[in-house]
Design a protein around this motif. Structure first.
Motif, PDB file in Angstrom:
ATOM      1  N   ASN A 175       0.817  -1.204   0.000  1.00 44.57           N
ATOM      2  CA  ASN A 175       0.000   0.000   0.000  1.00 44.57           C
ATOM      3  C   ASN A 175       0.858   1.265   0.000  1.00 44.57           C
ATOM      4  N   SER A 176       1.891   1.276   0.847  1.00 46.58           N
ATOM      5  CA  SER A 176       2.701   2.481   0.999  1.00 46.58           C
ATOM      6  C   SER A 176       3.526   2.791  -0.241  1.00 46.58           C
ATOM      7  N   GLY A 197      -3.316  12.459   2.949  1.00 45.82           N
ATOM      8  CA  GLY A 197      -2.209  11.876   3.682  1.00 45.82           C
ATOM      9  C   GLY A 197      -2.592  11.029   4.870  1.00 45.82           C
ATOM     10  N   TRP A 198      -3.710  10.320   4.812  1.00 44.50           N
ATOM     11  CA  TRP A 198      -4.100   9.457   5.921  1.00 44.50           C
ATOM     12  C   TRP A 198      -3.051   8.374   6.141  1.00 44.50           C
ATOM     13  N   PHE A 199      -2.748   8.092   7.394  1.00 43.10           N
ATOM     14  CA  PHE A 199      -1.832   7.005   7.744  1.00 43.10           C
ATOM     15  C   PHE A 199      -2.610   5.713   7.948  1.00 43.10           C
ATOM     16  N   HIS A 200      -3.742   5.799   8.634  1.00 41.01           N
ATOM     17  CA  HIS A 200      -4.582   4.634   8.894  1.00 41.01           C
ATOM     18  C   HIS A 200      -5.721   4.553   7.878  1.00 41.01           C
ATOM     19  N   CYS A 201      -6.176   3.342   7.629  1.00 42.79           N
ATOM     20  CA  CYS A 201      -7.292   3.108   6.708  1.00 42.79           C
ATOM     21  C   CYS A 201      -8.598   3.328   7.471  1.00 42.79           C
ATOM     22  N   MET A 202      -8.995   4.584   7.590  1.00 44.61           N
ATOM     23  CA  MET A 202     -10.127   4.951   8.443  1.00 44.61           C
ATOM     24  C   MET A 202     -11.460   4.624   7.770  1.00 44.61           C
ATOM     25  N   SER A 226      -4.854   5.466   2.356  1.00 38.30           N
ATOM     26  CA  SER A 226      -3.957   5.511   3.507  1.00 38.30           C
ATOM     27  C   SER A 226      -2.632   4.842   3.212  1.00 38.30           C
ATOM     28  N   TYR A 227      -1.684   5.099   4.093  1.00 35.92           N
ATOM     29  CA  TYR A 227      -0.356   4.496   4.005  1.00 35.92           C
ATOM     30  C   TYR A 227      -0.393   3.036   4.452  1.00 35.92           C
ATOM     31  N   LYS A 228      -1.150   2.735   5.509  1.00 38.84           N
ATOM     32  CA  LYS A 228      -1.127   1.393   6.093  1.00 38.84           C
ATOM     33  C   LYS A 228      -2.059   0.411   5.402  1.00 38.84           C
ATOM     34  N   PRO A 274      -0.372  20.962  10.629  1.00 34.61           N
ATOM     35  CA  PRO A 274      -1.807  21.183  10.871  1.00 34.61           C
ATOM     36  C   PRO A 274      -2.710  20.189  10.150  1.00 34.61           C
ATOM     37  N   ALA A 275      -2.291  19.719   8.977  1.00 33.98           N
ATOM     38  CA  ALA A 275      -3.123  18.768   8.237  1.00 33.98           C
ATOM     39  C   ALA A 275      -3.273  17.458   8.998  1.00 33.98           C
ATOM     40  N   GLY A 276      -2.216  17.053   9.725  1.00 31.37           N
ATOM     41  CA  GLY A 276      -2.288  15.816  10.490  1.00 31.37           C
ATOM     42  C   GLY A 276      -3.295  15.903  11.617  1.00 31.37           C
ATOM     43  N   LEU A 277      -3.260  16.988  12.369  1.00 26.19           N
ATOM     44  CA  LEU A 277      -4.230  17.170  13.450  1.00 26.19           C
ATOM     45  C   LEU A 277      -5.641  17.313  12.884  1.00 26.19           C
ATOM     46  N   LYS A 278      -5.755  17.951  11.734  1.00 28.40           N
ATOM     47  CA  LYS A 278      -7.077  18.125  11.129  1.00 28.40           C
ATOM     48  C   LYS A 278      -7.696  16.778  10.759  1.00 28.40           C
ATOM     49  N   ARG A 279      -6.872  15.847  10.279  1.00 32.45           N
ATOM     50  CA  ARG A 279      -7.388  14.514   9.962  1.00 32.45           C
ATOM     51  C   ARG A 279      -7.916  13.832  11.219  1.00 32.45           C
ATOM     52  N   PHE A 280      -7.130  13.904  12.305  1.00 27.63           N
ATOM     53  CA  PHE A 280      -7.567  13.285  13.559  1.00 27.63           C
ATOM     54  C   PHE A 280      -8.878  13.904  14.041  1.00 27.63           C
TER      55      PHE A 280
END
Length: 373
Positions: free
Chosen positions: A88-89, A147-152, A162-164, A219-225
């Motif tokens: 995936n990554s 730029g999601w890290f987790h597959c939400m 997502s990356y994962k 800021p984009a990372g916190l915004k995703r959370f």
């Protein structure tokens, strides 16, 4: 931007069932998991898989012995009519590379986007099952990047790019996260998009605290959370702080602490585990890369065979090894024995290996350890 721009482009297995010359790429753990799923759920399609491609054709074959591994620069001669990329990554880079070799007419798809495969892996997640029944609102504002890290899970069977990828869900079993967390307090360190925080909440944890430093300094990372927190109507507490600073000044202790993919980034992993012992009431879950068990004496192996890692410290007995690394991914790499030793030294009474897997041909494994006080 609408949320629809953040969805993985999924497709049903029926849309590729007519392909007769399917190639998997690369020959790594993702291909092994996909083959296992297909063998159980869609065995008929296996006869259409002609092999695996990889830059290293000398890797041990995965799961199904009949499948040969072909060198990356020979794939055009195989005339595949479909390539399923199982990383995936690395998908964007691999797609570009494969397009250059095979031309624009050969579809190159992400294996994680097979709807049945994604649904199969997501069954382990109570959060994902809950969101299946939630309506998907494509008009709802989403973060401004992909730029999601987790597959939400986003509702209605939709998932974020997502990356994962599906590893997000597979890890739930690997780390042995209890299915019922009723009455438990949870600390999720390096929470990123917060999937495991929200999953613990879905498993009825009494309270969950998420901590993230570098990922939320952007800021984009916190915004995703925060977007996910709003989407799930969550009450997860969150701290935008470096992990070292947070654990140096603890305000509370927690029944369960999640330390997923952290130890090898830190300057002093032993001190880190000692501080986590003070924070933990019951259980600590640790994941990270480790030196593969197949390496008998990495201290005397060529450095480039251990992915650039340099010997730094030997803890006094041959089975326990900690290497100093100059790679950007982290500062340390330990073997499993060393991780177990450090956790015991930190004060944990019971330490068990929950998961340990090394892809064929690699010297670096993925490991999960569960420690109890």
């Amino acid at each position: 931007m609408k949320l629809g721009g953040h969805l993985a482009t999924t497709f049903p297995i029926s849309s590729i069932i007519d392909k007769k010359r399917i190639l998997l790429y690369p020959a790594a753990s993702g291909s092994a998991y996909l083959l296992s799923f297909l063998q159980d759920a869609f065995p008929g399609i296996l006869r259409n898989i002609i092999g695996l491609g990889d830059k290293d054709p000398n890797k041990t074959s995965l799961r199904l012995d009949r499948l040969k591994i072909y060198a990356a620069d020979t794939l055009a001669a195989l005339r595949p009519d479909l390539v399923l990329v199982t990383s995936n990554s690395l998908f964007p880079a691999m797609r570009e590379e494969l397009c250059g070799q095979l031309g624009p007419d050969v579809p190159i798809l992400l294996a994680d986007a097979i709807e049945e495969y994604l649904a199969h892996e997501a069954k382990q997640s109570l959060l994902a099952q809950k969101m299946l029944g939630a309506p998907f609102d494509g008009d709802r504002d989403a973060p401004a990047d992909n730029g999601w890290f987790h597959c939400m899970p986003l509702g209605g069977g939709r998932y974020a790019k997502s990356y994962k990828g599906v590893l997000t869900y597979r890890m739930l079993d690997q780390i042995r996260l209890p299915r019922d967390l009723t009455g438990k307090t949870v600390l999720d360190l390096a929470a990123s998009d917060g999937f495991y925080s929200f999953e613990c909440e879905a498993r009825n944890a009494l309270s969950v605290t998420a901590v993230e430093g570098p990922g939320w300094e952007n800021p984009a990372g916190l915004k995703r959370f925060l977007h996910a927190r709003s989407l799930y109507e969550s009450t997860v507490k969150y701290h935008n702080a470096r992990i070292e600073a947070f654990i140096d000044a603890p305000r509370h202790s927690y029944d369960i602490v999640l330390s997923l993919g952290i130890y090898y980034h830190l300057q002093d992993p032993l001190s880190y585990f000692a501080k986590l012992h003070a924070l933990t009431n019951d259980m600590l879950i640790v994941t990270g890369r480790t030196i593969a068990a197949t390496i008998h004496d990495p201290i005397h192996m060529p450095y480039d065979q251990i992915h650039g890692a340099n010997p730094s410290m030997h803890t006094g007995r041959a089975a326990s090894i900690l290497l100093l690394s100059d790679r950007k991914i982290g500062k340390w790499t330990a073997n499993v024995a060393c991780l177990l030793d450090m956790l015991h030294i930190a004060g944990f009474a019971e330490v068990d290996v929950a998961f340990d897997y090394c892809p064929p041909g690699s010297f670096i494994a993925s490991t999960a350890i569960v420690a109890h006080k």
